[in-house]
Each structure stands twice: as C-alpha cells, then as structure tokens.
Design an enzyme around this catalytic site. Structure first.
Site, short mmCIF file in Angstrom:
data_model
loop_
_atom_site.label_atom_id
_atom_site.label_comp_id
_atom_site.label_asym_id
_atom_site.label_seq_id
_atom_site.Cartn_x
_atom_site.Cartn_y
_atom_site.Cartn_z
N SER A 5 30.26 29.06 42.52
CA SER A 5 31.29 30.10 42.46
C SER A 5 30.83 31.51 42.81
O SER A 5 31.67 32.37 43.05
CB SER A 5 31.91 30.10 41.06
OG SER A 5 30.89 30.23 40.09
N LYS A 35 36.25 35.55 43.25
CA LYS A 35 37.10 36.56 42.62
C LYS A 35 37.92 37.34 43.66
O LYS A 35 38.97 37.88 43.35
CB LYS A 35 36.28 37.53 41.78
CG LYS A 35 35.66 36.94 40.52
CD LYS A 35 36.63 36.92 39.39
CE LYS A 35 36.07 36.61 38.00
NZ LYS A 35 34.79 35.96 37.83
C1 LIG Z 1 34.36 35.07 36.98
C2 LIG Z 1 33.43 34.00 37.38
C3 LIG Z 1 33.56 32.67 36.90
C4 LIG Z 1 34.58 32.27 35.87
O1 LIG Z 1 35.90 32.51 36.26
P1 LIG Z 1 37.08 32.59 35.19
O2 LIG Z 1 38.31 32.71 35.99
O3 LIG Z 1 36.83 33.79 34.33
O4 LIG Z 1 37.01 31.33 34.37
C5 LIG Z 1 32.69 31.72 37.40
N1 LIG Z 1 31.72 32.03 38.28
C6 LIG Z 1 31.56 33.27 38.75
C7 LIG Z 1 30.46 33.54 39.72
C8 LIG Z 1 32.41 34.31 38.33
O5 LIG Z 1 32.24 35.54 38.80
#
Ligand SMILES: *Cc1c(COP(=O)(O)O)cnc(C)c1O
Length: 334
Positions: A309, A57
């Site tokens: 992520s 993010k």
């Molecule tokens: C926000 C987030 C996502 C998903 O991202 P989007 O852009 O909302 O689809 C996936 N994994 C983590 C750890 C996140 O913080």
C-alpha cells in the site's frame, strides 16, 4: 457534510474511477515466485506503492477534491495528516488547482514538513499536539469556509480507495482472496465494497500490527472504542478510527471476512523479503500482507493478492532493516 450512513456503492466507486483517472496511475500486479512457492498457490503483489505520491491515499484524496462544488473549490481544502494522506491531498489539490493547507504541530519532524510542502501544499504549524493542529483546522473550516478532507471516514475517500479493488478484480480474474493493510478502514471498506460487488466470493482479509490494532479491537468490542497508539514499524497504520465513526466501522464489520495481526519482527521480515526477493522498497504498513503470508497466518486456497500500500519509509531505517539489523522502534520512544 453530504455523508450519510448508507454504505458506499459500486456505482460511487465507478464514478470515482472516472473522476480520478487523469491524476491516479493504474498500478501493476506481479506474481511473486518466492511467495507462490511458499504458499503452494499463486500469490500476487499489487504494486500500489508505485502510485504517484507513494501510496493509494492519492485515490481517495483526489476523488474527494474532484467531488467538491464550485464554491468549495474556490475556498480550498484542509487536512491534518503529516503522512501519506497529507501527501495525497496536497498533490490532488495541486492537480485540481485548489488551495490546500495541511496543519501540523511543532513536534512534526522537518523532513515530513518539507515532503508536504514539496507537493505544493501550504503548511501551517500550530501548537504542540495533533489536537491543537485539529483546532486550527476547525477554525479554517468555520471561519474561512475551507473543506476538511479526512483520511478515511468519508464516502468520497472510501469510493476513491475502492477503485483499487475494482482494478485488482479486473487484473486478476481468478482472485480468491485479497490481503489489505488496515488502519482507519478507508482502504478495506472501499476494496471490499468493490470486490464483493463484482465477485462476492472473494475473501477480504484485513491485516494490522499487534501494537495499536484499532479497528481490530473495535470489531471485537462491537463498537468504536479508544485504542492506545504505540510506536510500530507500521507507522502509517497508527491512530484510532474515531469514536464518532460513521462509515468505515460498519462497512468493515459487514463486508470484511477476517482481521488478523502481525508482530514487529514479522513486519521487519516482510520489509526484508520484499526488498531482497521482490526488489521493492515498501514501508512497514505496506508489508503487513506479506508478513502474514511469511508467518503462515493465511490459509491460502487459490490465488491471493497482497496490496503493497505504500513506500514512504525513512530510508535510513529501511537500510538498517534490510541489512539485518534488529530495528526495535518500540524502544525508541512511545
Ligand atoms: C493509510 C494507510 C493504510 C491504511 O489505510 P486505512 O484506510 O486507514 O485503513 C495502509 N497502508 C498505508 C501505506 C497507508 O498510508
């Protein structure tokens, strides 16, 4: 707002990479022996949970802050997220010397409030719901001239997340498919725009939890629809895509090859697997790609990469999961 509805381009993603390079880290890619053996084909993990602030993010938030003009920078930015976007935005603003206020309701636990403060943002606690926090954001925008930075449906945010796709395509020259955790779709829209522009044959697969799979339901309905939010181990994937979605719905629909769902048990198994086999602490939302691989839900043909992520999991909960306890968040309210 400068946003239009044309999809985010490779040029915008390349510009984002320039803009964020001083703040955002290039994260490593590692081959997973256990998952490669299981799949019978190379499986790579993109260790984006090791990003500064613990998630990707930061990429989108930093790009959005960097693209502000002088006047906007002087007034500052505002957001509502208490999770990874809030952390990313707080850090991005601090790095740029821009004022940042994150609004949240009184129901948000103190640990989350402290995490945001620790990244240097001002926290404003208002009302008893996300909606009331949003009203305060709207007031700060209207009356104080601050700029609201949303978590996904914004072209500078999408372009920032797209830098992850560009990076991955450069790190893995024979990549055939990428597994992307999917919520509002900022990450997958950016990653798909990047990888399809440089190597169109790469398959982009979005993965979401069964409980509250907003984008998946919207794609099925052919338009943004309301989807009820439910408690899940993949808590960073909760929430809707917005009924007035301008970019991520159409980009996901047009660029993503497939979306699929994983269960709570499959997510728990993946958190366990990445800990014991890969020695990584990854939150539920970051583990859904591995969950799909372990469950045999991906038809692997050639090298595949799963994006880990984020890492922001409650460490007590993580401890219980990796110890083999059956952690059922669906019974703990919601
Ligand atoms: C926000 C987030 C996502 C998903 O991202 P989007 O852009 O909302 O689809 C996936 N994994 C983590 C750890 C996140 O913080």
């Amino acid at each position: 707002m400068t946003s239009t509805c044309s999809p985010v381009t490779l040029q915008e993603i390349k510009a984002a990479r320039e803009a964020i390079s001083g703040v955002v880290r290039t994260t490593p890619v590692e081959r997973s022996r256990s998952l490669s053996d299981l799949a019978g084909s190379p499986v790579y993990l993109k260790l984006e949970h090791t990003q500064v602030t613990g998630s990707f993010k930061l990429r989108g938030a930093t790009n959005a802050v960097m693209q502000l003009d002088e006047k906007q920078r002087a007034k500052g930015v505002v957001g509502v997220s208490t999770g990874n976007h809030g952390r990313g935005l707080a850090h991005a603003a601090k790095e740029a010397g821009v004022r940042c206020i994150i609004c949240m309701s009184k129901l948000v636990p103190e640990v989350k409030v402290e995490a945001i403060r620790a990244y240097g943002a001002e926290v404003c606690i208002v009302g008893m719901s996300q909606d009331e926090a949003q009203e305060e954001v709207d007031r700060l925008v209207a009356e104080e001239g601050m700029t609201m930075i949303p978590p996904f449906d914004h072209r500078h945010v999408i372009a920032g997340q797209g830098t992850l796709g560009l990076e991955l395509a450069e790190q893995l020259e024979d990549l055939e498919a990428v597994l992307v955790p999917l919520s509002g779709g900022g990450l997958i829209a950016g990653v798909a725009a990047a990888v399809k522009a440089v190597r169109p044959h790469i398959r982009v697969i979005g993965i979401t939890m069964e409980r509250g799979a907003a984008m998946h339901e919207c794609l099925k309905a052919g338009k943004p629809v309301h989807v009820q939010e439910l408690a899940t181990l993949a808590d960073s994937l909760g929430g809707g895509i917005g009924l007035n979605n301008r970019l991520t719905f159409q980009m996901t629909r047009d660029l993503v090859d497939e979306t699929l769902l994983v269960s709570e048990n499959e997510i728990a198994a993946a958190i366990r697997h990445v800990y014991w086999q890969e020695r990584q602490v990854v939150e539920g939302s970051g583990s859904v790609g591995v969950a799909a691989l372990l469950a045999g839900k991906i038809n692997v043909m050639g090298p595949v990469a799963a994006i880990l992520s984020g890492e922001n999991i409650d460490m007590n909960q993580h401890h219980r999961i990796i110890s083999g306890e059956d952690v059922d968040v669906t019974k703990e309210g919601g």
